[in-house]
Design a protein around this motif. Structure first.
Motif, PDB file in Angstrom:
ATOM      1  N   ILE A  42       0.855  -1.184   0.000  1.00 41.63           N
ATOM      2  CA  ILE A  42       0.000   0.000   0.000  1.00 41.63           C
ATOM      3  C   ILE A  42       0.889   1.231   0.000  1.00 41.63           C
ATOM      4  CG2 ILE A  42      -1.889   1.184   1.161  1.00 41.63           C
ATOM      5  CD1 ILE A  42      -2.461  -1.428   2.660  1.00 41.63           C
ATOM      6  N   GLY A  43       1.080   1.825  -1.153  1.00 39.70           N
ATOM      7  CA  GLY A  43       1.968   2.968  -1.274  1.00 39.70           C
ATOM      8  C   GLY A  43       1.272   4.181  -1.841  1.00 39.70           C
ATOM      9  N   ALA A  44       2.050   5.257  -1.948  1.00 43.44           N
ATOM     10  CA  ALA A  44       1.505   6.493  -2.497  1.00 43.44           C
ATOM     11  C   ALA A  44       1.104   6.311  -3.964  1.00 43.44           C
ATOM     12  CB  ALA A  44       2.536   7.612  -2.377  1.00 43.44           C
ATOM     13  N   GLY A  45       1.745   5.367  -4.653  1.00 47.18           N
ATOM     14  CA  GLY A  45       1.369   5.110  -6.047  1.00 47.18           C
ATOM     15  C   GLY A  45      -0.074   4.666  -6.171  1.00 47.18           C
ATOM     16  N   LEU A  46      -0.563   3.930  -5.167  1.00 46.61           N
ATOM     17  CA  LEU A  46      -1.956   3.501  -5.169  1.00 46.61           C
ATOM     18  C   LEU A  46      -2.876   4.667  -4.853  1.00 46.61           C
ATOM     19  CD1 LEU A  46      -4.140   1.266  -5.212  1.00 46.61           C
ATOM     20  CD2 LEU A  46      -3.671   0.904  -2.781  1.00 46.61           C
ATOM     21  N   PHE A  47      -2.555   5.427  -3.822  1.00 45.83           N
ATOM     22  CA  PHE A  47      -3.444   6.497  -3.376  1.00 45.83           C
ATOM     23  C   PHE A  47      -3.479   7.680  -4.341  1.00 45.83           C
ATOM     24  CE2 PHE A  47      -2.418   4.623   0.897  1.00 45.83           C
ATOM     25  CZ  PHE A  47      -3.687   4.135   1.126  1.00 45.83           C
ATOM     26  N   VAL A  48      -2.337   7.991  -4.954  1.00 46.66           N
ATOM     27  CA  VAL A  48      -2.249   9.179  -5.811  1.00 46.66           C
ATOM     28  C   VAL A  48      -2.172   8.814  -7.291  1.00 46.66           C
ATOM     29  CG1 VAL A  48      -0.954  11.284  -6.285  1.00 46.66           C
ATOM     30  CG2 VAL A  48      -1.071  10.413  -3.959  1.00 46.66           C
ATOM     31  N   GLY A  49      -1.204   7.957  -7.637  1.00 45.36           N
ATOM     32  CA  GLY A  49      -0.959   7.640  -9.046  1.00 45.36           C
ATOM     33  C   GLY A  49      -2.121   6.954  -9.735  1.00 45.36           C
ATOM     34  N   SER A  50      -2.965   6.266  -8.959  1.00 46.93           N
ATOM     35  CA  SER A  50      -4.089   5.555  -9.569  1.00 46.93           C
ATOM     36  C   SER A  50      -5.096   6.502 -10.190  1.00 46.93           C
ATOM     37  CB  SER A  50      -4.773   4.665  -8.531  1.00 46.93           C
ATOM     38  OG  SER A  50      -5.182   5.432  -7.411  1.00 46.93           O
ATOM     39  N   GLY A  51      -5.100   7.776  -9.782  1.00 50.50           N
ATOM     40  CA  GLY A  51      -6.039   8.735 -10.359  1.00 50.50           C
ATOM     41  C   GLY A  51      -5.842   8.910 -11.845  1.00 50.50           C
ATOM     42  N   ALA A  52      -4.576   8.979 -12.286  1.00 56.15           N
ATOM     43  CA  ALA A  52      -4.288   9.105 -13.715  1.00 56.15           C
ATOM     44  C   ALA A  52      -4.737   7.860 -14.466  1.00 56.15           C
ATOM     45  CB  ALA A  52      -2.790   9.338 -13.923  1.00 56.15           C
ATOM     46  N   LEU A 217      -7.013   1.549 -21.878  1.00 46.12           N
ATOM     47  CA  LEU A 217      -6.709   0.424 -20.991  1.00 46.12           C
ATOM     48  C   LEU A 217      -5.202   0.215 -20.874  1.00 46.12           C
ATOM     49  CD1 LEU A 217      -7.549  -2.053 -19.330  1.00 46.12           C
ATOM     50  CD2 LEU A 217      -7.746  -3.338 -21.477  1.00 46.12           C
ATOM     51  N   LEU A 218      -4.478   0.377 -21.978  1.00 45.22           N
ATOM     52  CA  LEU A 218      -3.026   0.200 -21.962  1.00 45.22           C
ATOM     53  C   LEU A 218      -2.347   1.274 -21.111  1.00 45.22           C
ATOM     54  CD1 LEU A 218      -2.321  -0.792 -25.674  1.00 45.22           C
ATOM     55  CD2 LEU A 218      -2.519  -2.284 -23.679  1.00 45.22           C
ATOM     56  N   VAL A 219      -2.843   2.512 -21.215  1.00 45.60           N
ATOM     57  CA  VAL A 219      -2.292   3.585 -20.374  1.00 45.60           C
ATOM     58  C   VAL A 219      -2.547   3.277 -18.895  1.00 45.60           C
ATOM     59  CG1 VAL A 219      -2.440   6.032 -19.767  1.00 45.60           C
ATOM     60  CG2 VAL A 219      -2.528   5.331 -22.168  1.00 45.60           C
ATOM     61  N   GLY A 220      -3.734   2.776 -18.595  1.00 42.90           N
ATOM     62  CA  GLY A 220      -4.048   2.384 -17.229  1.00 42.90           C
ATOM     63  C   GLY A 220      -3.169   1.248 -16.747  1.00 42.90           C
ATOM     64  N   LEU A 221      -2.827   0.333 -17.658  1.00 44.75           N
ATOM     65  CA  LEU A 221      -1.952  -0.781 -17.318  1.00 44.75           C
ATOM     66  C   LEU A 221      -0.570  -0.273 -16.903  1.00 44.75           C
ATOM     67  CD1 LEU A 221      -1.446  -3.861 -17.238  1.00 44.75           C
ATOM     68  CD2 LEU A 221      -0.749  -3.697 -19.641  1.00 44.75           C
ATOM     69  N   LEU A 222      -0.041   0.698 -17.641  1.00 46.58           N
ATOM     70  CA  LEU A 222       1.267   1.261 -17.310  1.00 46.58           C
ATOM     71  C   LEU A 222       1.220   1.949 -15.940  1.00 46.58           C
ATOM     72  CD1 LEU A 222       2.365   2.804 -20.730  1.00 46.58           C
ATOM     73  CD2 LEU A 222       2.982   0.592 -19.749  1.00 46.58           C
ATOM     74  N   ALA A 223       0.139   2.670 -15.676  1.00 48.15           N
ATOM     75  CA  ALA A 223       0.007   3.350 -14.381  1.00 48.15           C
ATOM     76  C   ALA A 223      -0.078   2.349 -13.235  1.00 48.15           C
ATOM     77  CB  ALA A 223      -1.227   4.252 -14.385  1.00 48.15           C
ATOM     78  N   SER A 224      -0.730   1.221 -13.480  1.00 46.33           N
ATOM     79  CA  SER A 224      -0.899   0.239 -12.409  1.00 46.33           C
ATOM     80  C   SER A 224       0.399  -0.483 -12.085  1.00 46.33           C
ATOM     81  CB  SER A 224      -1.980  -0.785 -12.794  1.00 46.33           C
ATOM     82  OG  SER A 224      -1.581  -1.555 -13.918  1.00 46.33           O
ATOM     83  N   VAL A 225       1.248  -0.706 -13.086  1.00 51.80           N
ATOM     84  CA  VAL A 225       2.514  -1.406 -12.852  1.00 51.80           C
ATOM     85  C   VAL A 225       3.377  -0.634 -11.862  1.00 51.80           C
ATOM     86  CG1 VAL A 225       4.711  -2.037 -13.921  1.00 51.80           C
ATOM     87  CG2 VAL A 225       2.566  -2.682 -15.015  1.00 51.80           C
ATOM     88  N   VAL A 226       3.441   0.691 -12.031  1.00 54.19           N
ATOM     89  CA  VAL A 226       4.254   1.532 -11.146  1.00 54.19           C
ATOM     90  C   VAL A 226       3.794   1.414  -9.693  1.00 54.19           C
ATOM     91  CG1 VAL A 226       4.959   3.903 -10.646  1.00 54.19           C
ATOM     92  CG2 VAL A 226       4.781   3.143 -13.011  1.00 54.19           C
ATOM     93  N   ALA A 227       2.495   1.281  -9.497  1.00 56.18           N
ATOM     94  CA  ALA A 227       1.943   1.241  -8.136  1.00 56.18           C
ATOM     95  C   ALA A 227       2.375   0.001  -7.365  1.00 56.18           C
ATOM     96  CB  ALA A 227       0.421   1.305  -8.194  1.00 56.18           C
ATOM     97  N   TYR A 228       2.779  -1.060  -8.068  1.00 58.67           N
ATOM     98  CA  TYR A 228       3.141  -2.305  -7.401  1.00 58.67           C
ATOM     99  C   TYR A 228       4.603  -2.339  -6.950  1.00 58.67           C
ATOM    100  CZ  TYR A 228      -1.240  -4.630  -8.733  1.00 58.67           C
ATOM    101  OH  TYR A 228      -2.558  -4.991  -8.854  1.00 58.67           O
ATOM    102  N   GLY A 229       5.403  -1.368  -7.335  1.00 59.00           N
ATOM    103  CA  GLY A 229       6.811  -1.361  -6.955  1.00 59.00           C
ATOM    104  C   GLY A 229       6.986  -1.301  -5.443  1.00 59.00           C
ATOM    105  N   ALA A 260      -5.407  -8.883  -4.643  1.00 60.94           N
ATOM    106  CA  ALA A 260      -6.802  -8.943  -5.070  1.00 60.94           C
ATOM    107  C   ALA A 260      -7.678  -7.991  -4.256  1.00 60.94           C
ATOM    108  CB  ALA A 260      -7.319 -10.378  -4.947  1.00 60.94           C
ATOM    109  N   VAL A 261      -7.477  -7.968  -2.937  1.00 59.86           N
ATOM    110  CA  VAL A 261      -8.333  -7.151  -2.075  1.00 59.86           C
ATOM    111  C   VAL A 261      -7.909  -5.689  -2.100  1.00 59.86           C
ATOM    112  CG1 VAL A 261      -9.087  -6.755   0.300  1.00 59.86           C
ATOM    113  CG2 VAL A 261      -8.936  -9.086  -0.592  1.00 59.86           C
ATOM    114  N   ILE A 262      -6.621  -5.451  -1.849  1.00 61.77           N
ATOM    115  CA  ILE A 262      -6.160  -4.075  -1.646  1.00 61.77           C
ATOM    116  C   ILE A 262      -6.150  -3.282  -2.940  1.00 61.77           C
ATOM    117  CG2 ILE A 262      -4.176  -2.665  -0.952  1.00 61.77           C
ATOM    118  CD1 ILE A 262      -3.538  -4.863   1.114  1.00 61.77           C
ATOM    119  N   TYR A 263      -5.630  -3.868  -4.012  1.00 56.92           N
ATOM    120  CA  TYR A 263      -5.528  -3.121  -5.270  1.00 56.92           C
ATOM    121  C   TYR A 263      -6.788  -3.255  -6.121  1.00 56.92           C
ATOM    122  CZ  TYR A 263      -0.655  -1.754  -4.768  1.00 56.92           C
ATOM    123  OH  TYR A 263       0.497  -1.163  -4.347  1.00 56.92           O
TER     124      TYR A 263
END
Length: 471
Positions: A42-52, A217-229, A260-263
Motif C-alpha cells: 500500500i503505497g503512495a502510487g496507489l493512493f495518488v498515481g491511480s487517479g491518472a 486500458l493500456l495507459v491504465g496498465l502502465l500506471a498500475s505497474v508503477v503502483a506495485y513497486g 486482489a483485495v487491496i488493489y
C-alpha cells in the motif's frame, strides 16, 4: 568504484548468499515481516498515481490492475521460491549472480539501489509538499531535510527501528484501506446512512466499461505497474529475521489475496462510487473523491494524512532496502569496500550513502521546485520492470539447478513452472514495449535502457578482469 568481479563459478554459488548477510543483525521479528508484507503493497502510487489510471482507462482500470497484479503475483512467487531456498540481504541480486554471473548481480543490484535512492527523494518531496500545504509559512525544502534526517538517523541506530516504524505505518495503512472498503461495500449495498446505492451506473454507463478503448486500458496498465513497486523489500528484510525461510514463505503465499483485495478491490470500489471522468478523481485523488461522494467530512484532509503515512513508510523502507542491497553488493566484491563496514549489525556507511541523494534533493528542491519531481520519475520509471525480468530469468535457471542439487530447499514453488515463468517474462517485455510506444513514458524507457547498458557493460568488464581490487 574500482572493483573487479570474481569469475562466476556455479559450483560455489552459495558463497555470495552467505557473505551478503554476514555482519547484519537479526532484529526483525515475524510480526514485523508479516505487517511489512501486508502493508508494503500500500503505497503512495496507489493512493495518488491511480487517479491518472482511472482518468485514462475508466472502469476498465480494474482489468488493468488485475492484469498487472497477475504479473506481480508471478514475480513475487518466483522471488519467494529463490529467497526461501537461499535467504540473502541482496535478494534478487544474489540470485541473479548465482544464476547468470557476477555481471548480472552487479547490474540488477545497482539498478535497484539507484531506484530506491531516487525513490527516497521522490517520497521526501511528496511528503514535504503535503506538510507545506498545511503549514504554508514553512518552505518545502525544509521538510525534505527534516524527513531525511529523521529516517536516516533511525536506520543508523537499529534494524528494529525500521521494523517498528514499518509495523505501525503498515497497520495504519491497512486500517485505512480496510475502513475504505467497508464503507464502500455498505454504500454499494445501499445500507450506508445518507447515501443511495450507485448500482452499476458508473461502471457501465457514461461510455461503458471500456470508455476510452484499448488504448486507454493500456495507459491504465502502465500506471498500475508503477503502483506495485516495493513488494520486493520483504525478501530483503527476511534475511535479518530470526526465521527467514518461514518469513518469506508466509509473505509470498499471501501475495495473491493482498493484491486482489487491496488493489483490485479498492479500484473496483472507486469506479463504482465515482464517475470515472469526474475532475476530482485527478485533482483530489480517487480515494478522496470516493470518500467525498460518501459524505465523509474532511475527506481530502483524511486522505492527505494517509498519503503522508504512505510516503514516510516508503522512505523508511527504501533507505533500509537500499542500504542492505549496497552492503550485499560490497560483501560480494561488487562495490566500494568503504560501504562494507557494519557496526552493531547495522551497515551505517551504506545507510549514509543510500540517504545521500535524498539530502542532495534538499538543494535540488530549492532550486527546481516545479520540475524536479517529474524529472526523478522519468529517471527510474522502467527500472522495476528490468528487475522483474532478471528475477524471471534467474528463477528459470536456479529452479532446475535446485531440483538437482537440493530439492528440499524448494519450500515455495513457482506455479506452472516453466510455463508461467515464460509468461511472466513475456509480460515484462510487453509492458516495456508499451512504455516505449507511449510518448508520455518513452523517455523513461530511454533512461532505463541507458542505465541498464552502462551497468551491464561495467559489470561484464569487471567480471572479465577477474580477481579483486581494493576500493
Amino acid at each position: 568504484m574500482s572493483q573487479t568481479l570474481a569469475p562466476h563459478d556455479p559450483g560455489t554459488s552459495p558463497a555470495p548468499q552467505q557473505a551478503s548477510a554476514g555482519g547484519l543483525s537479526h532484529g526483525l521479528k515475524q510480526r514485523h515481516l508479516s505487517m511489512i508484507a501486508l502493508g508494503g503493497v500500500i503505497g503512495a502510487g496507489l493512493f495518488v498515481g491511480s487517479g491518472a489510471g482511472v482518468a485514462a482507462a475508466g472502469p476498465s482500470i480494474v482489468l488493468a490492475y488485475a492484469a498487472s497484479g497477475l504479473l506481480v503475483m508471478c514475480v513475487m512467487r518466483m522471488l519467494g521460491e529463490m529467497s526461501a531456498a537461499n535467504p540473502a540481504s541482496g535478494s534478487f541480486s544474489v540470485h541473479a549472480e548465482r544464476a547468470v554471473g557476477p555481471w548480472a548481480g552487479f547490474t540488477v543490484g545497482w539498478m535497484f539501489w539507484t531506484l530506491l535512492c531516487v525513490g527516497v527523494a521522490i517520497e521526501a518531496i511528496g511528503a514535504a509538499n503535503i506538510v507545506h500545504g498545511w503549514l504554508p509559512g514553512t518552505p518545502a525544502w525544509l521538510w525534505v531535510l527534516v524527513f531525511m534526517a529523521f529516517f536516516c538517523g533511525s536506520n543508523l541506530l537499529s534494524v528494529g527501528n525500521f521494523g517498528e516504524f514499518e509495523f505501525w505505518f503498515a497497520a495504519l495503512k491497512v486500517g485505512a484501506i480496510g475502513l475504505f472498503l467497508t464503507l464502500s461495500v455498505l454504500a454499494v449495498l445501499g445500507v450506508l446512512p445518507g447515501t443511495d446505492s450507485p448500482g452499476a451506473g458508473h461502471l457501465l454507463g457514461n461510455g461503458g466499461f471500456l470508455p476510452t478503448g484499448v488504448s486507454g486500458l493500456l495507459v491504465g496498465l502502465l500506471a498500475s505497474v508503477v503502483a506495485y513497486g516495493g513488494l520486493e523489500t520483504v525478501t530483503i528484510a527476511a534475511a535479518e529475521s530470526d526465521d527467514p525461510v518461514r518469513g518469506v514463505a508466509k509473505a509470498v503465499k499471501t501475495t495473491m489475496w493482498r493484491i486482489a483485495v487491496i488493489y483490485v478491490g479498492s479500484m473496483l470500489a472507486v469506479v463504482t462510487l465515482v464517475p470515472w471522468d469526474a475532475k476530482e478523481v485527478t485533482e483530489d485523488g480517487p480515494y478522496a473523491a470516493a470518500l467525498d461522494r460518501l459524505g465523509i467530512p474532511g475527506a481530502g484532509q483524511i486522505m492527505n494524512v494517509v498519503i503522508l503515512i504512505a510516503l514516510l513508510s516508503a522512505m523508511n523502507a527504501n533507505i533500509y532496502g537500499a542500504s542492505r542491497m549496497a552492503y550485499s553488493l560490497v560483501a560480494r566484491g561488487q562495490g566500494p569496500k568503504a560501504l562494507g563496514k557494519a557496526g552493531g549489525g547495522i551497515p551505517r556507511r551504506a545507510v549514509l550513502a543510500s540517504s545521500g541523494f535524498g539530502f542532495v534533493t534538499v538543494l535540488l528542491s530549492y532550486w527546481y521546485p516545479d520540475t524536479l519531481f517529474a524529472w526523478l520519475l522519468n529517471m527510474v520509471g522502467g527500472v522495476i520492470l528490468v528487475v522483474w525480468g532478471f528475477i524471471a530469468v534467474s528463477q528459470f535457471l536456479l529452479r532446475r539447478r535446485t531440483e538437482r542439487e537440493a530439492p528440499e530447499k524448494l519450500v515455495v514453488r513457482m506455479w506452472g513452472f516453466p510455463y508461467l515463468t515464460w509468461v511472466a517474462l513475456a509480460g515484462v517485455v510487453a509492458v516495456l514495449a508499451l512504455m516505449a510506444w507511449d510518448a508520455d513514458t518513452r523517455v523513461q524507457v530511454l533512461f532505463t535502457g541507458g542505465l541498464t547498458a552502462a551497468l551491464a557493460t561495467t559489470g561484464y568488464a569487471l567480471q572479465r578482469r577477474g580477481g579483486s581490487a581494493s576500493a
